[in-house]
Design a protein around this motif. Structure first.
Motif, PDB file in Angstrom:
ATOM      1  N   LEU A 210       0.836  -1.212   0.000  1.00  0.00           N
ATOM      2  CA  LEU A 210       0.000   0.000   0.000  1.00  0.00           C
ATOM      3  C   LEU A 210       0.870   1.262   0.000  1.00  0.00           C
ATOM      4  CD1 LEU A 210      -2.830  -0.996   2.506  1.00  0.00           C
ATOM      5  CD2 LEU A 210      -2.800  -1.231   0.013  1.00  0.00           C
ATOM      6  N   GLU A 211       1.941   1.249   0.795  1.00  0.00           N
ATOM      7  CA  GLU A 211       2.841   2.399   0.846  1.00  0.00           C
ATOM      8  C   GLU A 211       3.669   2.521  -0.439  1.00  0.00           C
ATOM      9  OE1 GLU A 211       3.953   4.926   3.636  1.00  0.00           O
ATOM     10  OE2 GLU A 211       1.815   4.646   3.314  1.00  0.00           O
ATOM     11  N   ILE A 212       4.111   1.407  -0.982  1.00  0.00           N
ATOM     12  CA  ILE A 212       4.861   1.429  -2.245  1.00  0.00           C
ATOM     13  C   ILE A 212       3.980   1.977  -3.357  1.00  0.00           C
ATOM     14  CG2 ILE A 212       5.881  -0.061  -4.024  1.00  0.00           C
ATOM     15  CD1 ILE A 212       6.815  -1.881  -1.657  1.00  0.00           C
ATOM     16  N   ALA A 213       2.727   1.561  -3.363  1.00  0.00           N
ATOM     17  CA  ALA A 213       1.787   2.052  -4.372  1.00  0.00           C
ATOM     18  C   ALA A 213       1.611   3.565  -4.254  1.00  0.00           C
ATOM     19  CB  ALA A 213       0.442   1.343  -4.219  1.00  0.00           C
ATOM     20  N   GLU A 214       1.506   4.061  -3.040  1.00  0.00           N
ATOM     21  CA  GLU A 214       1.387   5.511  -2.837  1.00  0.00           C
ATOM     22  C   GLU A 214       2.610   6.244  -3.366  1.00  0.00           C
ATOM     23  OE1 GLU A 214       0.112   7.477   0.718  1.00  0.00           O
ATOM     24  OE2 GLU A 214      -0.974   5.693   1.407  1.00  0.00           O
ATOM     25  N   ALA A 215       3.783   5.671  -3.157  1.00  0.00           N
ATOM     26  CA  ALA A 215       5.017   6.302  -3.638  1.00  0.00           C
ATOM     27  C   ALA A 215       5.015   6.388  -5.163  1.00  0.00           C
ATOM     28  CB  ALA A 215       6.231   5.530  -3.145  1.00  0.00           C
ATOM     29  N   PHE A 216       4.603   5.324  -5.820  1.00  0.00           N
ATOM     30  CA  PHE A 216       4.518   5.344  -7.290  1.00  0.00           C
ATOM     31  C   PHE A 216       3.463   6.341  -7.763  1.00  0.00           C
ATOM     32  CE2 PHE A 216       6.858   1.259  -7.524  1.00  0.00           C
ATOM     33  CZ  PHE A 216       7.688   1.545  -8.599  1.00  0.00           C
ATOM     34  N   LYS A 217       2.357   6.436  -7.030  1.00  0.00           N
ATOM     35  CA  LYS A 217       1.299   7.388  -7.415  1.00  0.00           C
ATOM     36  C   LYS A 217       1.789   8.823  -7.257  1.00  0.00           C
ATOM     37  CE  LYS A 217      -3.020   8.328  -8.576  1.00  0.00           C
ATOM     38  NZ  LYS A 217      -3.082   9.786  -8.574  1.00  0.00           N
ATOM     39  N   THR A 218       2.513   9.091  -6.183  1.00  0.00           N
ATOM     40  CA  THR A 218       3.081  10.428  -5.997  1.00  0.00           C
ATOM     41  C   THR A 218       4.009  10.782  -7.155  1.00  0.00           C
ATOM     42  OG1 THR A 218       2.963  10.221  -3.585  1.00  0.00           O
ATOM     43  CG2 THR A 218       4.479  11.877  -4.477  1.00  0.00           C
ATOM     44  N   ALA A 219       4.843   9.850  -7.534  1.00  0.00           N
ATOM     45  CA  ALA A 219       5.755  10.070  -8.663  1.00  0.00           C
ATOM     46  C   ALA A 219       4.976  10.320  -9.943  1.00  0.00           C
ATOM     47  CB  ALA A 219       6.681   8.869  -8.821  1.00  0.00           C
ATOM     48  N   SER A 220       3.957   9.507 -10.174  1.00  0.00           N
ATOM     49  CA  SER A 220       3.143   9.653 -11.387  1.00  0.00           C
ATOM     50  C   SER A 220       2.452  11.013 -11.434  1.00  0.00           C
ATOM     51  CB  SER A 220       2.104   8.528 -11.433  1.00  0.00           C
ATOM     52  OG  SER A 220       1.323   8.594 -12.600  1.00  0.00           O
ATOM     53  N   ASP A 221       1.922  11.444 -10.295  1.00  0.00           N
ATOM     54  CA  ASP A 221       1.228  12.734 -10.246  1.00  0.00           C
ATOM     55  C   ASP A 221       2.169  13.908 -10.513  1.00  0.00           C
ATOM     56  OD1 ASP A 221      -1.111  11.428  -9.672  1.00  0.00           O
ATOM     57  OD2 ASP A 221      -1.079  11.858  -7.515  1.00  0.00           O
ATOM     58  N   LYS A 222       3.460  13.692 -10.257  1.00  0.00           N
ATOM     59  CA  LYS A 222       4.449  14.742 -10.479  1.00  0.00           C
ATOM     60  C   LYS A 222       5.153  14.601 -11.833  1.00  0.00           C
ATOM     61  CE  LYS A 222       5.386  15.604  -5.577  1.00  0.00           C
ATOM     62  NZ  LYS A 222       4.915  17.004  -5.599  1.00  0.00           N
ATOM     63  N   GLY A 223       4.601  13.752 -12.696  1.00  0.00           N
ATOM     64  CA  GLY A 223       5.146  13.610 -14.039  1.00  0.00           C
ATOM     65  C   GLY A 223       6.263  12.607 -14.176  1.00  0.00           C
ATOM     66  N   HIS A 224       6.454  11.771 -13.140  1.00  0.00           N
ATOM     67  CA  HIS A 224       7.496  10.741 -13.184  1.00  0.00           C
ATOM     68  C   HIS A 224       6.889   9.344 -13.105  1.00  0.00           C
ATOM     69  CE1 HIS A 224      10.338  14.038 -11.575  1.00  0.00           C
ATOM     70  NE2 HIS A 224      10.582  13.841 -12.854  1.00  0.00           N
ATOM     71  N   GLY A 225       5.838   9.129 -13.874  1.00  0.00           N
ATOM     72  CA  GLY A 225       5.222   7.809 -13.889  1.00  0.00           C
ATOM     73  C   GLY A 225       6.175   6.771 -14.433  1.00  0.00           C
ATOM     74  N   PRO A 226       6.052   5.506 -14.004  1.00  0.00           N
ATOM     75  CA  PRO A 226       6.955   4.454 -14.472  1.00  0.00           C
ATOM     76  C   PRO A 226       6.783   4.194 -15.965  1.00  0.00           C
ATOM     77  CG  PRO A 226       5.093   3.496 -13.315  1.00  0.00           C
ATOM     78  CD  PRO A 226       4.998   4.987 -13.117  1.00  0.00           C
ATOM     79  N   LYS A 227       7.872   3.849 -16.627  1.00  0.00           N
ATOM     80  CA  LYS A 227       7.789   3.533 -18.062  1.00  0.00           C
ATOM     81  C   LYS A 227       6.930   2.295 -18.305  1.00  0.00           C
ATOM     82  CE  LYS A 227      12.264   5.544 -19.347  1.00  0.00           C
ATOM     83  NZ  LYS A 227      13.620   5.258 -19.888  1.00  0.00           N
ATOM     84  N   ARG A 228       7.125   1.297 -17.446  1.00  0.00           N
ATOM     85  CA  ARG A 228       6.303   0.092 -17.517  1.00  0.00           C
ATOM     86  C   ARG A 228       5.201   0.180 -16.471  1.00  0.00           C
ATOM     87  NH1 ARG A 228      11.519  -1.363 -18.455  1.00  0.00           N
ATOM     88  NH2 ARG A 228      11.845  -2.454 -20.456  1.00  0.00           N
ATOM     89  N   SER A 229       4.155  -0.578 -16.683  1.00  0.00           N
ATOM     90  CA  SER A 229       3.055  -0.585 -15.725  1.00  0.00           C
ATOM     91  C   SER A 229       3.453  -1.328 -14.453  1.00  0.00           C
ATOM     92  CB  SER A 229       1.829  -1.246 -16.355  1.00  0.00           C
ATOM     93  OG  SER A 229       1.395  -0.514 -17.485  1.00  0.00           O
ATOM     94  N   ILE A 230       2.815  -0.949 -13.352  1.00  0.00           N
ATOM     95  CA  ILE A 230       3.012  -1.615 -12.071  1.00  0.00           C
ATOM     96  C   ILE A 230       1.668  -2.187 -11.631  1.00  0.00           C
ATOM     97  CG2 ILE A 230       3.835  -1.431  -9.710  1.00  0.00           C
ATOM     98  CD1 ILE A 230       6.009  -0.650 -11.578  1.00  0.00           C
ATOM     99  N   LEU A 231       1.634  -3.477 -11.342  1.00  0.00           N
ATOM    100  CA  LEU A 231       0.427  -4.113 -10.816  1.00  0.00           C
ATOM    101  C   LEU A 231       0.656  -4.449  -9.349  1.00  0.00           C
ATOM    102  CD1 LEU A 231      -2.380  -5.381 -11.228  1.00  0.00           C
ATOM    103  CD2 LEU A 231      -1.227  -7.522 -11.831  1.00  0.00           C
ATOM    104  N   PHE A 232      -0.224  -3.932  -8.493  1.00  0.00           N
ATOM    105  CA  PHE A 232      -0.178  -4.217  -7.069  1.00  0.00           C
ATOM    106  C   PHE A 232      -1.184  -5.343  -6.820  1.00  0.00           C
ATOM    107  CE2 PHE A 232       0.591   0.306  -7.858  1.00  0.00           C
ATOM    108  CZ  PHE A 232       1.925   0.370  -7.481  1.00  0.00           C
TER     109      PHE A 232
END
Length: 336
Positions: free
Chosen positions: A156-178
């Motif tokens: 849950l916390e890792i997902a939030e970290a990825f979402k924060t990055a995505s919202d700031k324009g640093h979304g992952p190149k590949r998809s992440i499935l939680f």
């Protein structure tokens, strides 16, 4: 003098090796360290004290406590704006009672998803099991704080970290499935259902699986050196994944990796006993993160007050950094 020369050579060799490993890492890091810092001991603790409370009745597969658990996980993703790969608002992969044995009732995996910006069809899966063993015959509740509440709240916390990055324009190149799977305690049913019956994202597009099962405690072997984690499976299918894992750890975290249980002759056979194995058997590279067993394993005494939250934070950040690297590399991890 000879000893000095040897010492200098050894030091330079170690530095050179470390630098060489770091060069293997992606240069497109964004603000990855800042995003990792959003994974905090306080938030992990807050979530786990709810998830491993008596209200969830030990989260036995198919029972009311497990249903509360999946609602808790789903509501977290809804509140943070992380979508489902199944359909809008539908985070549950339903598994019918007929798939289980021993009179287990119907259950569900929980899936959430951040779409990749450049290679959305390729996915890195981060998994943990959401179930536990329920209520003992004498009425004691097995809260399963470490097993696997620790892995659940880490995701849950890792997902939030990825979402924060995505919202700031640093979304992952590949998809992440939680991926939160059910039925692990009774035979890896949830992960097997996902891989063998209904892979929401095709298995051939799955780059790697990082599986988390018990990362909040310290076993007896490491009581005097708690900054460790057991790694299992990292080199079984991909030497490159193993090297990435090592390099990420050295660059960002510097935990001690214990590979004792990675031995092919390990009598515990942990490689075959958690959900990553259902991905590995399909030739998907895996890493299993594990703190080892302890006196409270599968007992009512596995409670949230015994979790070492600063260590849980560190291990969760390690997994985030590793997933980030795998997701953002120019080429997918090679299976060899």
């Amino acid at each position: 003098m000879k000893n000095l020369v040897i010492l200098l050579y050894t030091t330079l060799s170690v530095v050179g090796c470390s630098n060489s490993q770091n060069k293997k890492l992606s240069k497109n890091t964004g603000n990855v360290i800042d995003y990792a810092k959003t994974i905090t001991a306080d938030e992990l603790k807050e979530a786990l004290y709810i998830y491993a409370s008596d209200e969830f009745e030990g989260r036995k597969t198919g029972e009311p406590g497990q249903k509360k658990a999946v609602e808790f996980i789903k509501n977290h993703y809804v509140s943070t704006g992380i979508q489902s790969p199944i359909a809008k608002g539908d985070y549950f992969q339903e598994i019918p009672a007929s798939y289980f044995s021993g009179g287990i009732k119907d259950s569900e995996n929980v899936l959430a998803y951040i779409e990749g910006t450049e290679r959305p069809d390729e996915v890195v899966i981060i998994s943990a099991h959401l179930d536990h063993i329920g209520i003992s015959g004498n009425g004691d509740i097995n809260n399963g704080a470490d097993d696997d509440g620790s892995g659940t709240v880490a995701i849950l916390e890792i997902a939030e970290a990825f979402k924060t990055a995505s919202d700031k324009g640093h979304g992952p190149k590949r998809s992440i499935l939680f991926l939160h799977v059910t039925g692990e305690e009774i035979g890896l049913f949830g992960s097997r259902y996902y891989t063998d019956e209904d892979p929401i994202i095709p298995l051939e597009n799955t780059v790697a699986n990082l599986n988390i099962d018990m990362i909040g405690r310290v076993d007896q072997k490491h009581e005097k050196n708690r900054n460790y984690v057991y790694l299992i499976g990292s080199d079984k299918l991909s030497k490159e994944l193993h090297n990435i894992s090592e390099a990420v750890n050295k660059k960002y975290i510097n935990l001690t990796f214990d590979y004792t249980y990675n031995d092919d002759d390990d009598p515990n056979r942990f490689y075959y006993r958690s959900d990553h194995y259902n991905f590995a058997k399909h030739n998907i590279p895996v890493i299993f993160y594990f703190n080892g067993t302890h006196a409270d394993y599968h007992r009512p005494s596995d409670t949230p007050d015994k979790i070492q939250y600063d260590l849980l934070e560190t291990r969760a950040r390690l997994i985030f950094h590793t997933a980030w690297e795998i997701a953002n590399r120019s080429k997918r991890v090679k299976v060899d």
